[in-house]
Design a protein around this motif. Structure first.
Motif, PDB file in Angstrom:
ATOM      1  N   GLY A  33       0.371  -1.245   0.196  1.00 17.31           N
ATOM      2  CA  GLY A  33      -0.077   0.814  -0.336  1.00 17.31           C
ATOM      3  C   GLY A  33       0.803   1.421  -0.409  1.00 17.31           C
ATOM      4  O   GLY A  33       0.244   2.029   0.069  1.00 17.31           O
ATOM      5  N   ALA A  34       2.025   1.799  -0.299  1.00 14.97           N
ATOM      6  CA  ALA A  34       2.731   2.033  -0.104  1.00 14.97           C
ATOM      7  C   ALA A  34       2.943   3.330  -0.959  1.00 14.97           C
ATOM      8  O   ALA A  34       2.301   2.715  -2.160  1.00 14.97           O
ATOM      9  CB  ALA A  34       4.684   1.862  -0.383  1.00 14.97           C
ATOM     10  N   SER A  35       2.413   4.955  -1.012  1.00 15.59           N
ATOM     11  CA  SER A  35       1.748   5.580  -1.870  1.00 15.59           C
ATOM     12  C   SER A  35       3.283   5.710  -3.082  1.00 15.59           C
ATOM     13  O   SER A  35       2.578   6.005  -3.805  1.00 15.59           O
ATOM     14  CB  SER A  35       1.695   7.062  -0.839  1.00 15.59           C
ATOM     15  OG  SER A  35       2.980   7.175  -0.583  1.00 15.59           O
ATOM     16  N   ASP A  36       4.956   5.920  -2.441  1.00 17.61           N
ATOM     17  CA  ASP A  36       5.716   5.892  -3.424  1.00 17.61           C
ATOM     18  C   ASP A  36       6.735   4.657  -2.591  1.00 17.61           C
ATOM     19  O   ASP A  36       6.930   5.211  -1.921  1.00 17.61           O
ATOM     20  CB  ASP A  36       6.013   7.085  -4.097  1.00 17.61           C
ATOM     21  CG  ASP A  36       6.216   8.127  -2.585  1.00 17.61           C
ATOM     22  OD1 ASP A  36       7.331   8.172  -2.387  1.00 17.61           O
ATOM     23  OD2 ASP A  36       5.267   8.643  -1.736  1.00 17.61           O
ATOM     24  N   VAL A  37       7.109   4.906  -3.753  1.00 18.46           N
ATOM     25  CA  VAL A  37       8.566   4.119  -3.123  1.00 18.46           C
ATOM     26  C   VAL A  37       9.412   4.140  -4.274  1.00 18.46           C
ATOM     27  O   VAL A  37       9.949   4.096  -5.626  1.00 18.46           O
ATOM     28  CB  VAL A  37       8.698   2.538  -3.525  1.00 18.46           C
ATOM     29  CG1 VAL A  37       9.663   1.738  -2.956  1.00 18.46           C
ATOM     30  CG2 VAL A  37       7.764   1.868  -2.463  1.00 18.46           C
ATOM     31  N   SER A  38      10.888   4.975  -3.353  1.00 18.98           N
ATOM     32  CA  SER A  38      12.200   6.079  -4.171  1.00 18.98           C
ATOM     33  C   SER A  38      13.808   4.572  -3.636  1.00 18.98           C
ATOM     34  O   SER A  38      13.669   4.215  -2.112  1.00 18.98           O
ATOM     35  CB  SER A  38      12.065   6.709  -4.142  1.00 18.98           C
ATOM     36  OG  SER A  38      12.159   7.893  -3.140  1.00 18.98           O
ATOM     37  N   PHE A  39      14.197   4.631  -4.562  1.00 20.74           N
ATOM     38  CA  PHE A  39      15.424   4.338  -4.484  1.00 20.74           C
ATOM     39  C   PHE A  39      16.879   5.625  -4.097  1.00 20.74           C
ATOM     40  O   PHE A  39      16.835   6.787  -4.962  1.00 20.74           O
ATOM     41  CB  PHE A  39      16.110   3.067  -4.721  1.00 20.74           C
ATOM     42  CG  PHE A  39      15.804   1.968  -3.996  1.00 20.74           C
ATOM     43  CD1 PHE A  39      16.354   0.933  -3.669  1.00 20.74           C
ATOM     44  CD2 PHE A  39      14.219   1.481  -5.003  1.00 20.74           C
ATOM     45  CE1 PHE A  39      15.267  -0.104  -3.250  1.00 20.74           C
ATOM     46  CE2 PHE A  39      13.915   0.504  -4.917  1.00 20.74           C
ATOM     47  CZ  PHE A  39      14.351  -0.591  -4.024  1.00 20.74           C
ATOM     48  N   LEU A  40      17.179   6.134  -2.437  1.00 26.76           N
ATOM     49  CA  LEU A  40      17.599   7.341  -3.014  1.00 26.76           C
ATOM     50  C   LEU A  40      18.839   7.289  -3.857  1.00 26.76           C
ATOM     51  O   LEU A  40      19.620   6.330  -3.484  1.00 26.76           O
ATOM     52  CB  LEU A  40      17.953   7.798  -1.105  1.00 26.76           C
ATOM     53  CG  LEU A  40      16.803   8.000  -0.623  1.00 26.76           C
ATOM     54  CD1 LEU A  40      17.336   8.029   1.076  1.00 26.76           C
ATOM     55  CD2 LEU A  40      15.678   8.697  -1.309  1.00 26.76           C
ATOM     56  N   GLY A  41      19.005   8.625  -4.753  1.00 28.49           N
ATOM     57  CA  GLY A  41      20.493   9.218  -5.396  1.00 28.49           C
ATOM     58  C   GLY A  41      20.672   7.700  -6.273  1.00 28.49           C
ATOM     59  O   GLY A  41      21.311   7.356  -7.268  1.00 28.49           O
ATOM     60  N   MET A  42      19.566   6.465  -6.762  1.00 27.81           N
ATOM     61  CA  MET A  42      19.470   5.897  -7.497  1.00 27.81           C
ATOM     62  C   MET A  42      18.186   6.152  -8.655  1.00 27.81           C
ATOM     63  O   MET A  42      16.959   6.654  -8.361  1.00 27.81           O
ATOM     64  CB  MET A  42      18.841   4.227  -7.087  1.00 27.81           C
ATOM     65  CG  MET A  42      20.185   3.577  -5.649  1.00 27.81           C
ATOM     66  SD  MET A  42      19.567   2.473  -5.244  1.00 27.81           S
ATOM     67  CE  MET A  42      20.490   1.497  -6.317  1.00 27.81           C
ATOM     68  N   SER A  43      17.983   5.575  -9.807  1.00 26.71           N
ATOM     69  CA  SER A  43      17.412   5.344 -11.042  1.00 26.71           C
ATOM     70  C   SER A  43      16.084   5.257 -10.778  1.00 26.71           C
ATOM     71  O   SER A  43      16.684   3.239 -10.303  1.00 26.71           O
ATOM     72  CB  SER A  43      18.456   5.285 -12.395  1.00 26.71           C
ATOM     73  OG  SER A  43      19.440   5.980 -12.715  1.00 26.71           O
ATOM     74  N   PRO A  44      14.678   4.888 -11.259  1.00 24.98           N
ATOM     75  CA  PRO A  44      14.167   4.252 -11.244  1.00 24.98           C
ATOM     76  C   PRO A  44      14.258   2.430 -11.740  1.00 24.98           C
ATOM     77  O   PRO A  44      15.130   2.454 -12.200  1.00 24.98           O
ATOM     78  CB  PRO A  44      12.882   4.516 -11.864  1.00 24.98           C
ATOM     79  CG  PRO A  44      13.031   5.753 -12.018  1.00 24.98           C
ATOM     80  CD  PRO A  44      14.615   5.937 -12.447  1.00 24.98           C
ATOM     81  N   VAL A  45      14.169   1.975 -10.226  1.00 25.81           N
ATOM     82  CA  VAL A  45      13.762   0.212 -10.574  1.00 25.81           C
ATOM     83  C   VAL A  45      13.147  -0.048 -12.582  1.00 25.81           C
ATOM     84  O   VAL A  45      12.112   0.295 -12.406  1.00 25.81           O
ATOM     85  CB  VAL A  45      13.491  -0.478  -9.787  1.00 25.81           C
ATOM     86  CG1 VAL A  45      13.582  -2.149  -9.812  1.00 25.81           C
ATOM     87  CG2 VAL A  45      14.152  -0.285  -8.354  1.00 25.81           C
ATOM     88  N   THR A  46      13.555  -1.199 -13.128  1.00 27.77           N
ATOM     89  CA  THR A  46      12.872  -1.671 -14.518  1.00 27.77           C
ATOM     90  C   THR A  46      12.877  -2.922 -14.258  1.00 27.77           C
ATOM     91  O   THR A  46      12.657  -3.628 -15.039  1.00 27.77           O
ATOM     92  CB  THR A  46      13.331  -0.428 -15.615  1.00 27.77           C
ATOM     93  OG1 THR A  46      15.286  -1.659 -15.393  1.00 27.77           O
ATOM     94  CG2 THR A  46      13.841   0.291 -15.488  1.00 27.77           C
ATOM     95  N   ALA A  47      14.013  -3.365 -13.348  1.00 24.53           N
ATOM     96  CA  ALA A  47      14.105  -5.020 -13.497  1.00 24.53           C
ATOM     97  C   ALA A  47      12.653  -5.980 -12.730  1.00 24.53           C
ATOM     98  O   ALA A  47      12.452  -4.904 -12.271  1.00 24.53           O
ATOM     99  CB  ALA A  47      15.313  -5.461 -13.353  1.00 24.53           C
ATOM    100  N   SER A  48      12.631  -7.076 -13.268  1.00 22.48           N
ATOM    101  CA  SER A  48      11.214  -7.937 -12.229  1.00 22.48           C
ATOM    102  C   SER A  48      12.014  -8.394 -11.177  1.00 22.48           C
ATOM    103  O   SER A  48      12.967  -9.388 -11.008  1.00 22.48           O
ATOM    104  CB  SER A  48      10.309  -8.936 -13.759  1.00 22.48           C
ATOM    105  OG  SER A  48      11.497  -9.499 -13.652  1.00 22.48           O
TER     106      SER A  48
END
Length: 285
Positions: free
Chosen positions: A261-276
């Motif tokens: 249910g997280a409203s958004d998820v980010s990895f600080l200082g990293m590009s958005p995740v694209t892998a499965s």
């Protein structure tokens, strides 16, 4: 020619007028301070006071979880400190910052290192009642310094073979000062995210992270409710686990957090995740 009597009378009149003016200034100043004091005493409790009174009345709450089950490099220490300082500055006046450390010996009981409310740095302070320097001194003693000390403590925890990250998150979400009654929740995870329980679910074996998680006891025993929570991960890289960490590993965690249910998820200082979140090479602890 002006008589001495009229000159004396004029001087006396001027003195009287001067005295009256002085008293008017004094009365006005005193009245102003009194009015300010009355307004201050009668106004509703400010954001900082509300935050101190109740765990779920903070203007916003940021929960920071530090996973120190592996030792930190000097660069990771600097990164950890910078991440926490940025979150400290991000919180509004009346916001609460909670810093906890993962407890590998009792996963449902994370170690609280500090829980403090932000009194503000003086931007909204009334200069008639308090000086800016006094407000900033209170910010430092009540908020800034306790957090600085807790940051140091978070880096000096003992290492462990166990990394019960998911249970720790479930425990944090059950806290009275971070459950669904709390407004504007933000969760910061400072960790390598290498979940590991000997004899249980472990990501150190690689493989299909999501499938292994689904058949483990964790989905039933450590349910996560992250609805309306903004999540940011400071993903610590471990050279010895390079074959396990990476996009697929990150994708597992992003999926786990978003499905919770997280409203958004980010990895600080990293590009958005694209892998499965599927397979990764096998690694060992």
């Amino acid at each position: 020619m002006r008589s001495p009597r009229s000159s004396t009378a004029a001087t006396s009149t001027k003195r009287s007028i001067t005295l009256v003016a002085v008293w008017v200034v004094i009365i006005t100043a005193v009245g102003g301070f009194a009015a300010a004091a009355i307004l201050t005493s009668n106004r509703n409790a400010d954001a900082y006071t509300l935050c101190q009174r109740s765990g779920f009345k903070a203007a916003a709450t940021t929960m920071i979880m530090v996973d120190a089950t592996d030792s930190f490099t000097e660069d990771q220490r600097r990164r950890l400190k910078s991440t926490i300082e940025a979150e400290r500055e991000r919180l509004p006046e009346g916001g609460r910052l909670i810093l906890v450390s993962l407890n590998p010996d009792a996963a449902w009981e994370p170690t609280e290192l500090v829980s403090v409310c932000n009194p503000g740095k003086g931007e909204t302070a009334n200069p008639l009642l308090v000086t800016r320097s006094k407000v900033e001194k209170r910010w430092r003693s009540a908020y800034g310094d306790p957090i600085d000390k807790a940051v140091q403590l978070s880096m000096d925890r003992g290492v462990s073979e166990r990394s019960p990250i998911i249970i720790t998150l479930a425990a944090l979400l059950a806290r009275a000062d971070f459950d669904t009654r709390v407004a504007a929740r933000r969760l910061i995870i400072i960790s390598d995210l290498l979940e590991h329980e000997k004899g249980g679910y472990s990501q150190l074996r690689g493989g299909d992270f999501w499938a292994a998680y689904q058949v483990s006891a964790l989905p039933k025993n450590a349910r996560l409710d992250l609805h309306a929570v903004s999540v940011a991960v400071d993903y610590l890289q471990r050279g010895k686990f390079a074959s396990v960490q990476g996009p697929r590993h990150q994708a597992f965690w992003e999926r786990l957090l978003k499905e919770a249910g997280a409203s958004d998820v980010s990895f600080l200082g990293m590009s958005p995740v694209t892998a499965s979140p599927s397979h990764a090479h096998i690694g060992r602890r």
